[in-house]
Write a protein that holds these residues in place. Structure first.
Motif, mmCIF file in Angstrom:
data_model
loop_
_atom_site.group_PDB
_atom_site.id
_atom_site.type_symbol
_atom_site.label_atom_id
_atom_site.label_comp_id
_atom_site.label_asym_id
_atom_site.label_seq_id
_atom_site.Cartn_x
_atom_site.Cartn_y
_atom_site.Cartn_z
ATOM 1 N N LYS A 190 0.953 -1.191 0.070
ATOM 2 C CA LYS A 190 0.008 -0.040 -0.084
ATOM 3 C C LYS A 190 1.070 1.354 -0.162
ATOM 4 O O LYS A 190 0.428 2.174 -0.438
ATOM 5 N N PHE A 191 2.057 0.949 0.539
ATOM 6 C CA PHE A 191 3.269 2.252 0.658
ATOM 7 C C PHE A 191 4.456 1.656 0.043
ATOM 8 O O PHE A 191 4.851 0.615 0.428
ATOM 9 N N ILE A 192 5.120 2.474 -0.425
ATOM 10 C CA ILE A 192 6.594 2.376 -0.769
ATOM 11 C C ILE A 192 7.519 3.408 -0.343
ATOM 12 O O ILE A 192 7.383 4.360 -0.546
ATOM 13 N N VAL A 193 8.612 2.905 0.231
ATOM 14 C CA VAL A 193 9.697 3.736 0.485
ATOM 15 C C VAL A 193 11.049 3.550 -0.249
ATOM 16 O O VAL A 193 11.614 2.467 -0.377
ATOM 17 N N ALA A 194 11.328 4.375 -1.163
ATOM 18 C CA ALA A 194 12.455 4.481 -1.913
ATOM 19 C C ALA A 194 13.562 4.875 -1.100
ATOM 20 O O ALA A 194 13.669 6.066 -0.522
ATOM 21 N N LEU A 195 14.858 3.938 -0.980
ATOM 22 C CA LEU A 195 15.894 4.457 0.034
ATOM 23 C C LEU A 195 17.141 4.840 -0.944
ATOM 24 O O LEU A 195 17.592 4.108 -1.598
ATOM 25 N N GLY A 196 17.228 6.116 -0.925
ATOM 26 C CA GLY A 196 18.339 6.818 -1.708
ATOM 27 C C GLY A 196 18.155 7.247 -3.053
ATOM 28 O O GLY A 196 17.019 6.780 -3.716
ATOM 29 N N ALA A 197 19.061 7.933 -3.593
ATOM 30 C CA ALA A 197 18.752 8.563 -5.046
ATOM 31 C C ALA A 197 18.532 7.679 -6.054
ATOM 32 O O ALA A 197 17.787 7.815 -7.018
ATOM 33 N N SER A 198 19.434 6.506 -6.003
ATOM 34 C CA SER A 198 19.460 5.557 -6.913
ATOM 35 C C SER A 198 18.162 5.002 -7.099
ATOM 36 O O SER A 198 17.374 4.695 -8.185
ATOM 37 N N ALA A 199 17.391 4.376 -5.967
ATOM 38 C CA ALA A 199 16.408 3.660 -5.927
ATOM 39 C C ALA A 199 15.201 4.610 -6.320
ATOM 40 O O ALA A 199 14.341 4.311 -7.049
ATOM 41 N N ALA A 200 15.199 5.981 -5.745
ATOM 42 C CA ALA A 200 14.199 6.796 -6.275
ATOM 43 C C ALA A 200 14.038 7.199 -7.870
ATOM 44 O O ALA A 200 13.203 7.157 -8.464
ATOM 45 N N SER A 201 15.437 7.530 -8.289
ATOM 46 C CA SER A 201 15.323 7.837 -9.734
ATOM 47 C C SER A 201 14.910 6.615 -10.576
ATOM 48 O O SER A 201 14.260 6.687 -11.647
ATOM 49 N N ASN A 202 15.314 5.582 -10.288
ATOM 50 C CA ASN A 202 14.907 4.227 -10.989
ATOM 51 C C ASN A 202 13.546 4.133 -10.723
ATOM 52 O O ASN A 202 12.836 3.721 -11.908
ATOM 53 N N LEU A 203 13.003 4.005 -9.491
ATOM 54 C CA LEU A 203 11.653 3.462 -9.464
ATOM 55 C C LEU A 203 10.634 4.532 -9.892
ATOM 56 O O LEU A 203 9.743 4.108 -10.516
ATOM 57 N N LEU A 204 11.006 5.742 -9.910
ATOM 58 C CA LEU A 204 10.245 6.964 -10.280
ATOM 59 C C LEU A 204 10.476 7.487 -11.528
ATOM 60 O O LEU A 204 9.658 8.332 -11.974
ATOM 61 N N ASN A 205 11.512 6.925 -12.080
ATOM 62 C CA ASN A 205 11.922 7.228 -13.560
ATOM 63 C C ASN A 205 12.115 8.851 -13.528
ATOM 64 O O ASN A 205 11.415 9.452 -14.298
ATOM 65 N N THR A 206 12.917 9.242 -12.475
ATOM 66 C CA THR A 206 13.235 10.889 -12.626
ATOM 67 C C THR A 206 14.556 11.067 -12.287
ATOM 68 O O THR A 206 15.259 10.389 -12.010
ATOM 69 N N THR A 207 15.097 12.253 -12.802
ATOM 70 C CA THR A 207 16.221 12.866 -12.621
ATOM 71 C C THR A 207 16.581 13.983 -11.534
ATOM 72 O O THR A 207 17.622 14.250 -11.405
ATOM 73 N N GLN A 208 15.397 13.913 -11.009
ATOM 74 C CA GLN A 208 15.632 14.808 -9.880
ATOM 75 C C GLN A 208 16.288 14.440 -8.694
ATOM 76 O O GLN A 208 16.271 13.527 -8.450
ATOM 77 N N PRO A 209 17.079 15.452 -8.368
ATOM 78 C CA PRO A 209 17.971 15.026 -6.865
ATOM 79 C C PRO A 209 17.277 14.413 -5.759
ATOM 80 O O PRO A 209 16.046 15.222 -5.640
ATOM 81 N N LEU A 210 17.718 13.942 -4.891
ATOM 82 C CA LEU A 210 16.771 13.302 -3.657
ATOM 83 C C LEU A 210 16.464 14.554 -2.697
ATOM 84 O O LEU A 210 15.360 14.286 -2.295
ATOM 85 N N GLY A 211 16.946 15.551 -2.644
ATOM 86 C CA GLY A 211 16.683 16.768 -1.820
ATOM 87 C C GLY A 211 15.326 17.367 -2.636
ATOM 88 O O GLY A 211 14.599 17.912 -1.521
ATOM 89 N N LYS A 212 15.165 17.392 -3.785
ATOM 90 C CA LYS A 212 13.943 17.762 -4.258
ATOM 91 C C LYS A 212 12.899 16.864 -4.109
ATOM 92 O O LYS A 212 11.590 17.083 -4.477
#
Ligand code: URA
Length: 266
Positions: A190-212
């Motif tokens: 029901k919820f996902i946590v992406a750990l770190g920039a690499s997981a976030a950018s891959n999962l969400l298909n984004t190039t935005q930095p983690l801070g954003k």
């Protein structure tokens, strides 16, 4: 439909779903079952045209048109998928250097799923995600949230360890993407946590930095995704002061999940 036919239909759907779990999306169209043609004998084989034999049937559509997978069927499909992952050689270099693949840990049907980057040395040796130093910190974060590690699902973008713990290459993440997508489809968190920039950018298909990406929820196929720092980044030799930010992220997640926020221990 007779009871026997309903059973047969259910068995067929389960078979299709387990094939689908293994990533099979196409199969040749078979002629009708012999039992459906009582006038024919074994000596009179079913007449088929080549077109009938090779016509592709979308198992995906067949499964979707049938039943919704039960929890047990999703468990079984995850096992089949893990088996398929263990034999994967799409990234020849990773397949040649890995000790084993690291599929996931946690139950199908877990409410919360953590997605990390890729196995490290400890994970490669033990076959489970987040079992090294970063993993111990992840366990503390989970427990600090009032949850149990065994109740959450933990996996990675890559199922193989990149040599020297380098970040996943784009083609490696692309090769593994289908496995991750299928895994999440079967676990149905029901919820996902992406750990770190690499997981976030891959999962969400984004190039935005983690801070954003921090501080708000994102969407993965209708599932809210929280992005936070990778636990390895919080280790004493890196940026332990960022633990405070992770706690803020987790409080936001717990609120969204409708869970109480535990008092932080001094
Ligand atoms: N780091 C990750 O991203 N995943 C693991 O499984 C371990 C460390």
């Amino acid at each position: 439909m007779s009871t026997e036919n309903i059973d047969l239909r259910k068995q067929l759907q389960q078979h299709v779903q387990s094939l689908r779990g293994a990533g099979v999306e196409w199969a040749p169209l078979r002629p009708p079952l012999e039992s459906a043609q009582p006038s024919r004998t074994a000596a009179q084989p079913v007449a088929t045209t080549p077109a009938e034999v090779i016509s592709p049937v979308s198992l995906l559509a067949a499964a979707d048109a049938g039943t919704v997978l039960t929890l047990e069927e999703r468990r079984q499909a995850l096992k089949v998928l893990a088996e398929k992952v263990s034999k994967c050689t799409q990234c020849a270099a990773l397949a040649s250097t890995r000790t084993q693949t690291v599929f996931a840990q946690g139950p199908a049907g877990a409410e919360l799923c953590f997605v990390g980057e890729a196995p490290g040395a400890d994970e490669d040796a033990q076959g489970f995600p987040f079992v090294g130093a970063a993993g111990q910190l992840l366990t503390k974060i989970i427990v600090g949230c009032g949850l149990k590690r065994e109740d959450v699902y933990i996996c990675n973008i890559l199922k193989c360890r990149p040599p020297g713990n380098r970040a996943p290459l784009p083609n490696e993440a692309a090769n593994c993407r289908g496995f991750l997508e299928r895994q999440l489809e079967l676990v149905q968190p029901k919820f996902i946590v992406a750990l770190g920039a690499s997981a976030a950018s891959n999962l969400l298909n984004t190039t935005q930095p983690l801070g954003k990406l921090r501080g708000r929820f994102h969407d993965y196929k209708g599932i809210p995704v929280m992005v936070t720092y990778h636990p390895a980044y919080l280790l004493p030799h890196r940026a332990p002061e960022k633990k405070r930010d992770v706690w803020e992220d987790m409080k936001m997640l717990l609120t969204k999940m409708g869970k109480p926020i535990p008092q932080k221990q001094a």
